[in-house]
Scaffold this motif. Structure first.
Motif, PDB file in Angstrom:
ATOM      1  N   SER A  96     -48.532   1.132  27.392  1.00 19.52           N
ATOM      2  CA  SER A  96     -49.121  -0.149  27.231  1.00 19.52           C
ATOM      3  C   SER A  96     -48.759  -0.802  28.772  1.00 19.52           C
ATOM      4  O   SER A  96     -49.467  -1.657  29.179  1.00 19.52           O
ATOM      5  N   ALA A  97     -47.430  -0.729  29.194  1.00 17.03           N
ATOM      6  CA  ALA A  97     -47.203  -1.311  30.578  1.00 17.03           C
ATOM      7  C   ALA A  97     -48.200  -0.742  31.651  1.00 17.03           C
ATOM      8  O   ALA A  97     -48.449  -1.403  32.655  1.00 17.03           O
ATOM      9  N   ARG A  99     -50.869   0.425  31.162  1.00 17.56           N
ATOM     10  CA  ARG A  99     -52.363   0.182  31.182  1.00 17.56           C
ATOM     11  C   ARG A  99     -52.469  -1.504  31.537  1.00 17.56           C
ATOM     12  O   ARG A  99     -53.393  -1.916  32.109  1.00 17.56           O
ATOM     13  N   ARG A 100     -51.536  -2.316  31.414  1.00 13.85           N
ATOM     14  CA  ARG A 100     -51.431  -3.785  32.068  1.00 13.85           C
ATOM     15  C   ARG A 100     -51.497  -3.677  33.378  1.00 13.85           C
ATOM     16  O   ARG A 100     -52.144  -4.437  34.082  1.00 13.85           O
ATOM     17  N   LYS A 101     -50.669  -2.567  34.171  1.00 14.11           N
ATOM     18  CA  LYS A 101     -50.939  -2.320  35.608  1.00 14.11           C
ATOM     19  C   LYS A 101     -52.201  -1.687  35.895  1.00 14.11           C
ATOM     20  O   LYS A 101     -52.239  -1.542  37.129  1.00 14.11           O
ATOM     21  N   GLU A 102     -53.036  -1.190  34.992  1.00 15.27           N
ATOM     22  CA  GLU A 102     -54.197  -0.705  35.304  1.00 15.27           C
ATOM     23  C   GLU A 102     -54.199   0.559  36.156  1.00 15.27           C
ATOM     24  O   GLU A 102     -55.089   0.836  37.006  1.00 15.27           O
ATOM     25  N   GLU A 105     -55.707   4.267  31.211  1.00 16.37           N
ATOM     26  CA  GLU A 105     -56.793   3.686  30.451  1.00 16.37           C
ATOM     27  C   GLU A 105     -56.777   4.748  28.995  1.00 16.37           C
ATOM     28  O   GLU A 105     -56.472   5.734  29.349  1.00 16.37           O
TER      29      GLU A 105
END
Length: 221
Positions: A96-97, A99-102, A105
């Protein structure tokens, strides 16, 4: 316990040597080899940690990025947790971290549309490429070691991994020695091993540590 007195070989006692369970004798060389492997583990963890923090990710996120890269569209969250020997909750939090940092995905699993897999974004691809260089100092030193010594060391280490995997100590081992396609070399080739999938004979120096075509022996049926 190490008393500081000379060992039987006349050299100082090694503090890595200790009595086994219930005072059972453990071979001195075996213990020193195990201690040397542990020391190398510390070295590799230190290199990985330093690069991870330099790139702004945690060591676990570092490992996840490399595993997502290696699995190439087949990285399910549960599989990643198993490979890294962490809980699914821990792996999910780290993913999840990312994904937040892109950097990663979620996408639909092409093999089973009911599930999702993780893939790298363009930024994740760039970062993972840099992260693959974490072992540069070690590989530079290994470049100075004779090829025969490296090949023997590879075989011994992968043999230990295979044994520990068989005992359930290691969860995932996609090595030649744990693969259903691993067989004895063909007569007359002078090479000890054969990959029955690719129909290729090979030697110690070509043993695979993480083979994309690996199928565990338990899947032979």
């Amino acid at each position: 316990m190490n008393s500081g007195n000379p060992a039987p070989d006349g050299l100082p006692e090694d503090s890595a040597v200790h009595e086994g369970a219930a005072g059972a004798r453990v071979d001195d060389l075996d213990q020193r080899l195990a201690a040397a492997v542990e020391r190398m583990g510390h070295v590799t963890r230190t290199m990985l940690l330093r690069q991870a923090y330099a790139e702004g990710v945690s060591p676990l996120q570092h490992q996840l990025l490399l595993r997502v890269r290696a699995l190439d569209g087949r990285a399910r969250g549960s599989d990643l947790a198993t490979e890294l020997d962490v809980s699914q909750a821990t792996a999910s939090e780290a993913l999840s971290a990312l994904r937040r940092k892109e950097l990663v995905e979620k996408v639909q699993d092409p093999a089973d549309r009911r599930n999702v897999v993780y893939s790298l974004t363009a930024s994740g691809e760039e970062l993972s490429e840099r992260l693959t260089q974490w072992d540069g100092p070690l590989t530079a030193r290994l470049g100075e070691v004779p090829e025969a010594d490296k090949a023997t060391t590879l075989r011994v280490l992968l043999g230990l991994v295979a044994d520990l995997h068989g005992e359930g100590v290691v969860s995932v081992a996609r090595t030649c020695l744990t693969c259903v396609f691993f067989a004895d070399g063909s007569a007359g080739t002078g090479l000890p091993y054969r990959c029955d999938l690719l129909q290729v004979d090979f030697d110690d120096a070509h043993l695979r540590v993480d083979c994309a075509e690996h199928q565990p022996r338990s899947a032979a049926s």
